[in-house]
Design a protein around this motif. Structure first.
Motif, PDB file in Angstrom:
ATOM      1  N   LYS A  51       4.189  11.786   0.873  1.00  0.00           N
ATOM      2  CA  LYS A  51       5.106  10.978   1.678  1.00  0.00           C
ATOM      3  C   LYS A  51       4.370  10.536   2.939  1.00  0.00           C
ATOM      4  O   LYS A  51       3.908  11.361   3.725  1.00  0.00           O
ATOM      5  CB  LYS A  51       6.341  11.807   2.038  1.00  0.00           C
ATOM      6  N   ILE A  52       4.255   9.223   3.117  1.00  0.00           N
ATOM      7  CA  ILE A  52       3.610   8.676   4.312  1.00  0.00           C
ATOM      8  C   ILE A  52       4.610   8.720   5.459  1.00  0.00           C
ATOM      9  O   ILE A  52       5.703   8.164   5.361  1.00  0.00           O
ATOM     10  CB  ILE A  52       3.115   7.243   4.066  1.00  0.00           C
ATOM     11  N   SER A  53       4.229   9.394   6.540  1.00  0.00           N
ATOM     12  CA  SER A  53       5.115   9.444   7.704  1.00  0.00           C
ATOM     13  C   SER A  53       4.853   8.280   8.656  1.00  0.00           C
ATOM     14  O   SER A  53       5.733   7.874   9.392  1.00  0.00           O
ATOM     15  CB  SER A  53       4.964  10.776   8.442  1.00  0.00           C
ATOM     16  N   GLU A  54       3.632   7.759   8.617  1.00  0.00           N
ATOM     17  CA  GLU A  54       3.288   6.626   9.483  1.00  0.00           C
ATOM     18  C   GLU A  54       2.130   5.876   8.853  1.00  0.00           C
ATOM     19  O   GLU A  54       1.166   6.483   8.383  1.00  0.00           O
ATOM     20  CB  GLU A  54       2.900   7.142  10.867  1.00  0.00           C
ATOM     21  N   ILE A  55       2.227   4.560   8.853  1.00  0.00           N
ATOM     22  CA  ILE A  55       1.147   3.717   8.344  1.00  0.00           C
ATOM     23  C   ILE A  55       1.104   2.462   9.193  1.00  0.00           C
ATOM     24  O   ILE A  55       2.142   1.872   9.501  1.00  0.00           O
ATOM     25  CB  ILE A  55       1.328   3.384   6.840  1.00  0.00           C
ATOM     26  N   GLU A  56      -0.101   2.096   9.630  1.00  0.00           N
ATOM     27  CA  GLU A  56      -0.219   0.901  10.451  1.00  0.00           C
ATOM     28  C   GLU A  56      -1.621   0.311  10.365  1.00  0.00           C
ATOM     29  O   GLU A  56      -2.588   1.008  10.082  1.00  0.00           O
ATOM     30  CB  GLU A  56       0.133   1.192  11.905  1.00  0.00           C
ATOM     31  N   LEU A  57      -1.691  -0.978  10.581  1.00  0.00           N
ATOM     32  CA  LEU A  57      -2.961  -1.674  10.732  1.00  0.00           C
ATOM     33  C   LEU A  57      -3.184  -1.841  12.225  1.00  0.00           C
ATOM     34  O   LEU A  57      -2.322  -2.361  12.930  1.00  0.00           O
ATOM     35  CB  LEU A  57      -2.911  -3.054  10.075  1.00  0.00           C
ATOM     36  N   TYR A  88       0.831  -1.196   0.000  1.00  0.00           N
ATOM     37  CA  TYR A  88       0.000   0.000   0.000  1.00  0.00           C
ATOM     38  C   TYR A  88       0.872   1.254   0.000  1.00  0.00           C
ATOM     39  O   TYR A  88       0.656   2.175  -0.788  1.00  0.00           O
ATOM     40  CB  TYR A  88      -0.950   0.009   1.206  1.00  0.00           C
ATOM     41  N   LYS A  89       1.866   1.290   0.876  1.00  0.00           N
ATOM     42  CA  LYS A  89       2.735   2.464   0.985  1.00  0.00           C
ATOM     43  C   LYS A  89       3.491   2.707  -0.314  1.00  0.00           C
ATOM     44  O   LYS A  89       3.576   3.850  -0.786  1.00  0.00           O
ATOM     45  CB  LYS A  89       3.718   2.285   2.146  1.00  0.00           C
ATOM     46  N   THR A  90       4.031   1.656  -0.904  1.00  0.00           N
ATOM     47  CA  THR A  90       4.761   1.787  -2.169  1.00  0.00           C
ATOM     48  C   THR A  90       3.853   2.342  -3.261  1.00  0.00           C
ATOM     49  O   THR A  90       4.228   3.266  -3.987  1.00  0.00           O
ATOM     50  CB  THR A  90       5.343   0.425  -2.591  1.00  0.00           C
ATOM     51  N   ALA A  91       2.653   1.794  -3.375  1.00  0.00           N
ATOM     52  CA  ALA A  91       1.707   2.260  -4.391  1.00  0.00           C
ATOM     53  C   ALA A  91       1.291   3.697  -4.130  1.00  0.00           C
ATOM     54  O   ALA A  91       1.194   4.515  -5.054  1.00  0.00           O
ATOM     55  CB  ALA A  91       0.477   1.349  -4.430  1.00  0.00           C
ATOM     56  N   SER A 139       1.948  20.632   6.889  1.00  0.00           N
ATOM     57  CA  SER A 139       0.658  20.165   7.379  1.00  0.00           C
ATOM     58  C   SER A 139       0.717  18.657   7.542  1.00  0.00           C
ATOM     59  O   SER A 139       1.537  17.980   6.926  1.00  0.00           O
ATOM     60  CB  SER A 139      -0.470  20.553   6.415  1.00  0.00           C
ATOM     61  N   THR A 140      -0.166  18.154   8.369  1.00  0.00           N
ATOM     62  CA  THR A 140      -0.269  16.717   8.600  1.00  0.00           C
ATOM     63  C   THR A 140      -1.733  16.328   8.452  1.00  0.00           C
ATOM     64  O   THR A 140      -2.618  17.032   8.938  1.00  0.00           O
ATOM     65  CB  THR A 140       0.203  16.355  10.024  1.00  0.00           C
ATOM     66  N   SER A 141      -1.970  15.235   7.763  1.00  0.00           N
ATOM     67  CA  SER A 141      -3.333  14.723   7.661  1.00  0.00           C
ATOM     68  C   SER A 141      -3.325  13.240   8.023  1.00  0.00           C
ATOM     69  O   SER A 141      -2.325  12.551   7.845  1.00  0.00           O
ATOM     70  CB  SER A 141      -3.902  14.928   6.256  1.00  0.00           C
ATOM     71  N   THR A 142      -4.430  12.794   8.541  1.00  0.00           N
ATOM     72  CA  THR A 142      -4.583  11.391   8.920  1.00  0.00           C
ATOM     73  C   THR A 142      -5.839  10.847   8.261  1.00  0.00           C
ATOM     74  O   THR A 142      -6.879  11.505   8.263  1.00  0.00           O
ATOM     75  CB  THR A 142      -4.711  11.244  10.460  1.00  0.00           C
ATOM     76  N   SER A 143      -5.718   9.670   7.681  1.00  0.00           N
ATOM     77  CA  SER A 143      -6.897   9.018   7.113  1.00  0.00           C
ATOM     78  C   SER A 143      -7.001   7.613   7.690  1.00  0.00           C
ATOM     79  O   SER A 143      -6.004   7.019   8.101  1.00  0.00           O
ATOM     80  CB  SER A 143      -6.821   8.969   5.587  1.00  0.00           C
ATOM     81  N   ILE A 167      -3.277   6.048   8.264  1.00  0.00           N
ATOM     82  CA  ILE A 167      -2.194   6.635   7.475  1.00  0.00           C
ATOM     83  C   ILE A 167      -2.025   8.093   7.864  1.00  0.00           C
ATOM     84  O   ILE A 167      -2.994   8.852   7.879  1.00  0.00           O
ATOM     85  CB  ILE A 167      -2.506   6.566   5.962  1.00  0.00           C
ATOM     86  N   LYS A 168      -0.788   8.477   8.168  1.00  0.00           N
ATOM     87  CA  LYS A 168      -0.469   9.876   8.457  1.00  0.00           C
ATOM     88  C   LYS A 168       0.462  10.380   7.366  1.00  0.00           C
ATOM     89  O   LYS A 168       1.468   9.744   7.055  1.00  0.00           O
ATOM     90  CB  LYS A 168       0.192  10.024   9.827  1.00  0.00           C
ATOM     91  N   ILE A 169       0.092  11.530   6.796  1.00  0.00           N
ATOM     92  CA  ILE A 169       0.863  12.127   5.707  1.00  0.00           C
ATOM     93  C   ILE A 169       1.313  13.515   6.140  1.00  0.00           C
ATOM     94  O   ILE A 169       0.499  14.311   6.620  1.00  0.00           O
ATOM     95  CB  ILE A 169       0.005  12.236   4.431  1.00  0.00           C
ATOM     96  N   GLU A 170       2.584  13.777   5.968  1.00  0.00           N
ATOM     97  CA  GLU A 170       3.123  15.108   6.261  1.00  0.00           C
ATOM     98  C   GLU A 170       3.497  15.779   4.955  1.00  0.00           C
ATOM     99  O   GLU A 170       4.127  15.182   4.096  1.00  0.00           O
ATOM    100  CB  GLU A 170       4.362  14.991   7.160  1.00  0.00           C
ATOM    101  N   ARG A 171       3.082  17.019   4.813  1.00  0.00           N
ATOM    102  CA  ARG A 171       3.418  17.805   3.628  1.00  0.00           C
ATOM    103  C   ARG A 171       4.173  19.047   4.079  1.00  0.00           C
ATOM    104  O   ARG A 171       3.786  19.715   5.022  1.00  0.00           O
ATOM    105  CB  ARG A 171       2.156  18.223   2.890  1.00  0.00           C
ATOM    106  N   LYS A 172       5.249  19.334   3.352  1.00  0.00           N
ATOM    107  CA  LYS A 172       6.027  20.548   3.625  1.00  0.00           C
ATOM    108  C   LYS A 172       6.269  21.252   2.303  1.00  0.00           C
ATOM    109  O   LYS A 172       6.623  20.634   1.310  1.00  0.00           O
ATOM    110  CB  LYS A 172       7.369  20.194   4.275  1.00  0.00           C
ATOM    111  N   ASP A 173       6.049  22.570   2.318  1.00  0.00           N
ATOM    112  CA  ASP A 173       6.354  23.377   1.135  1.00  0.00           C
ATOM    113  C   ASP A 173       6.722  24.785   1.594  1.00  0.00           C
ATOM    114  O   ASP A 173       6.889  25.030   2.789  1.00  0.00           O
ATOM    115  CB  ASP A 173       5.182  23.382   0.142  1.00  0.00           C
ATOM    116  N   ALA A 174       6.813  25.700   0.666  1.00  0.00           N
ATOM    117  CA  ALA A 174       7.226  27.070   0.989  1.00  0.00           C
ATOM    118  C   ALA A 174       6.254  27.759   1.942  1.00  0.00           C
ATOM    119  O   ALA A 174       6.628  28.685   2.660  1.00  0.00           O
ATOM    120  CB  ALA A 174       7.363  27.886  -0.294  1.00  0.00           C
ATOM    121  N   ASN A 175       5.002  27.321   1.965  1.00  0.00           N
ATOM    122  CA  ASN A 175       3.984  27.938   2.816  1.00  0.00           C
ATOM    123  C   ASN A 175       3.933  27.347   4.219  1.00  0.00           C
ATOM    124  O   ASN A 175       3.158  27.811   5.042  1.00  0.00           O
ATOM    125  CB  ASN A 175       2.608  27.802   2.163  1.00  0.00           C
TER     126      ASN A 175
END
Length: 149
Positions: free
Chosen positions: A73-79, A33-36, A125-129, A114-122
């Motif tokens: 980029k997934i920062s954390e993924i777990e079942l 899942y993470k690779t895809a 942010s972190t989101s969890t699904s 799944i936790k996703i961290e995004r970093k850019d010039a602005n």
């Protein structure tokens, strides 16, 4: 008497060996899942969806959600095991966007977090699904809701 003891021992040994494969199965699912996800491989991500008897409108939404954040980029993924409130939520019929009630088409056994961290010039942010995960034909799948039966 000896036969019943042997049968019990055999059943126990089989149960333990089947359960012992679960961590490897979970790791394989998470890795795939993470690779895809990180490769934005929407075809593989959609292959995780269990679509039999799914509501077409909800299926479209699930496909859109599978691909909308893909590539991040997934920062954390777990079942994780289902908490009692998760099991109750999974068993409760939900309102369908097209009217009526929908239910999960398979009974969940885990939850994918799944936790996703995004970093850019602005900034960052972190989101969890979270998705319920069921098992079908010895594979983990994401059941898509369909009409309640």
């Amino acid at each position: 008497m000896k036969i019943s003891i042997l049968v019990c021992a055999l059943v126990t040994a089989i149960s333990v060996s089947v359960r012992a494969g679960a961590p490897e199965q979970e790791k394989a699912f998470i890795d795939k899942y993470k690779t895809a996800f990180e490769a934005r491989d929407t075809a593989t991500l959609e292959s995780f969806l269990y679509t039999q008897s799914a509501d077409p409108a909800i299926l479209g939404f699930y496909k859109m959600m599978q691909s909308s954040e893909a590539g991040g980029k997934i920062s954390e993924i777990e079942l994780v095991d289902l908490a009692p409130e998760d099991a109750k939520k999974a068993a409760t019929p939900q309102d369908s966007p097209t009217g009526g009630k929908v239910c999960l088409t398979l009974k969940p056994v885990k939850k994918l977090v799944i936790k996703i961290e995004r970093k850019d010039a602005n900034g960052s942010s972190t989101s969890t699904s979270e998705n319920f995960i069921a098992e079908k034909d010895a594979k983990f799948v994401i059941p898509v809701p369909g009409p309640c039966k």
